[in-house]
Design an enzyme around this catalytic site. Structure first.
Site, PDB file in Angstrom:
ATOM      1  N   ARG A 127       5.231  -0.390  -8.624  1.00  0.00           N
ATOM      2  CA  ARG A 127       5.003  -1.402  -8.636  1.00  0.00           C
ATOM      3  C   ARG A 127       3.021  -0.895  -9.247  1.00  0.00           C
ATOM      4  NH1 ARG A 127       2.509  -3.547  -2.807  1.00  0.00           N
ATOM      5  NH2 ARG A 127       0.609  -1.644  -2.773  1.00  0.00           N
ATOM      6  N   ARG A 161      -2.606   0.561  -8.388  1.00  0.00           N
ATOM      7  CA  ARG A 161      -3.249   0.921  -7.823  1.00  0.00           C
ATOM      8  C   ARG A 161      -3.608   2.435  -7.089  1.00  0.00           C
ATOM      9  NH1 ARG A 161      -2.209  -2.934  -2.700  1.00  0.00           N
ATOM     10  NH2 ARG A 161      -3.084  -1.252  -1.012  1.00  0.00           N
ATOM     11  N   ARG A 172      -0.385   6.085   4.978  1.00  0.00           N
ATOM     12  CA  ARG A 172      -0.529   4.297   5.315  1.00  0.00           C
ATOM     13  C   ARG A 172       0.627   3.276   6.220  1.00  0.00           C
ATOM     14  NH1 ARG A 172      -0.773   2.484  -0.659  1.00  0.00           N
ATOM     15  NH2 ARG A 172      -0.609   0.001   0.208  1.00  0.00           N
TER      16      ARG A 172
HETATM   17  P1  AMP Z   1      -4.199  -3.603   1.668  1.00  0.00           P
HETATM   18  O1  AMP Z   1      -4.161  -3.457  -0.066  1.00  0.00           O
HETATM   19  O2  AMP Z   1      -4.059  -4.396   2.419  1.00  0.00           O
HETATM   20  O3  AMP Z   1      -2.830  -2.141   1.738  1.00  0.00           O
HETATM   21  O4  AMP Z   1      -5.379  -1.779   1.839  1.00  0.00           O
HETATM   22  C1  AMP Z   1      -5.527  -1.246   1.517  1.00  0.00           C
HETATM   23  C2  AMP Z   1      -6.455  -0.505   2.153  1.00  0.00           C
HETATM   24  O5  AMP Z   1      -7.678  -1.098   2.742  1.00  0.00           O
HETATM   25  C3  AMP Z   1      -5.761   0.677   2.841  1.00  0.00           C
HETATM   26  O6  AMP Z   1      -4.942   1.166   2.760  1.00  0.00           O
HETATM   27  C4  AMP Z   1      -7.367   0.642   4.013  1.00  0.00           C
HETATM   28  O7  AMP Z   1      -7.854   1.792   4.019  1.00  0.00           O
HETATM   29  C5  AMP Z   1      -7.970  -0.135   3.478  1.00  0.00           C
HETATM   30  N1  AMP Z   1      -7.732  -1.732   4.594  1.00  0.00           N
HETATM   31  C6  AMP Z   1      -7.447  -2.791   4.491  1.00  0.00           C
HETATM   32  N2  AMP Z   1      -7.440  -4.045   4.964  1.00  0.00           N
HETATM   33  C7  AMP Z   1      -7.915  -3.510   5.985  1.00  0.00           C
HETATM   34  C8  AMP Z   1      -8.321  -3.739   7.256  1.00  0.00           C
HETATM   35  N3  AMP Z   1      -8.185  -4.494   8.092  1.00  0.00           N
HETATM   36  N4  AMP Z   1      -8.785  -2.708   8.053  1.00  0.00           N
HETATM   37  C9  AMP Z   1      -9.036  -1.266   7.626  1.00  0.00           C
HETATM   38  N5  AMP Z   1      -8.495  -0.567   6.192  1.00  0.00           N
HETATM   39  C10 AMP Z   1      -8.354  -1.533   5.439  1.00  0.00           C
END
Ligand code: AMP
Length: 218
Positions: A127, A161, A172
């Site tokens: 993506r 990203r 993740r």
């Molecule tokens: P995302 O865009 O939701 O995939 O988040 C990207 C990254 O941000 C994650 O892999 C975490 O490192 C961090 N992150 C986002 N939301 C959270 C959360 N609620 N708690 C802890 N880390 C978060």
């Protein structure tokens, strides 16, 4: 109405949240987006989060719950909220309960997007987005109509990203399985969980979510 979209990375939470913003005037609170903005701006939160995010590890609970609290304070109480990527741990789920009840809000739905993890790796690592307007694309599934030009704003710059590489994606996903999936029983006990096939076509997923929010049987 306040809802949580839950699912592993790449399940389509962000895509579906954006659609709900457009169709229902709800507000999307994505901790991932807020943390990426903090990293870009070099704020103290961003400095704390950067390395963890690059490794695919979770940012500390109190940091993300803090930014969610601040974001909620900026909204009128009757604005519907979609929590996208939050809560991700039991501690965050408990913080969210407190944040909502302190603000006279209730949680109406938790929608889990169910997906096949192996297919997700291809979905995520392919993506990319337009650097100007944020329109989403994919190496295999959705290339711009004119190579190198955004369909929507005709911009020529695209970005990926830094955490969308296979190794980080696997971390993740492991974080999701170990820490996020176990929060579902909290909401199951309240009878507010619905499941949607996240591997289905984007339109079908959107229709299934709309039916849940409108209280229609699947
Ligand atoms: P995302 O865009 O939701 O995939 O988040 C990207 C990254 O941000 C994650 O892999 C975490 O490192 C961090 N992150 C986002 N939301 C959270 C959360 N609620 N708690 C802890 N880390 C978060």
């Amino acid at each position: 109405m306040n809802i949580i979209l839950l699912g592993p990375p790449g399940a389509g939470k962000g895509t579906q949240a954006t659609r709900l913003v457009d169709s229902r005037g709800m507000v999307q609170l994505s901790t991932g987006d807020m943390l990426r903005a903090a990293v870009k701006a070099g704020t103290p939160v961003g400095l704390q989060a950067k390395a963890l995010m690059e490794a695919g590890a979770l940012v500390p609970d109190e940091v993300v719950s803090g930014i969610i609290g601040e974001a909620l304070d900026a909204l009128a109480v009757d604005t519907g909220v979609i929590f996208d990527g939050y809560p991700r741990t039991q501690a965050q789920a408990h913080s969210l309960d407190a944040l909502l009840s302190d603000r006279q809000r209730t949680l109406d739905h938790v929608i889990e997007l169910e997906v096949d993890e192996n297919a997700l790796v291809e979905r995520i690592t392919g993506r990319f987005t337009c650097a100007t307007c944020g329109e989403g694309y994919h190496d295999s599934f959705k290339q711009p109509k004119v190579q190198g030009e955004c369909d929507k704003c005709h911009g020529h710059e695209f970005k990926r990203r830094p955490d969308d590489n296979e190794e980080t994606v696997r971390t993740r996903m492991a974080e999701y399985r170990a820490k996020t999936a176990p929060i579902l029983p909290i909401y199951e006990a309240r009878n507010i969980v619905s499941r949607v096939d996240g591997m289905a076509d984007m339109e079908e997923v959107a229709m299934a979510i709309a039916a849940i929010l409108d209280g229609k049987p699947a």
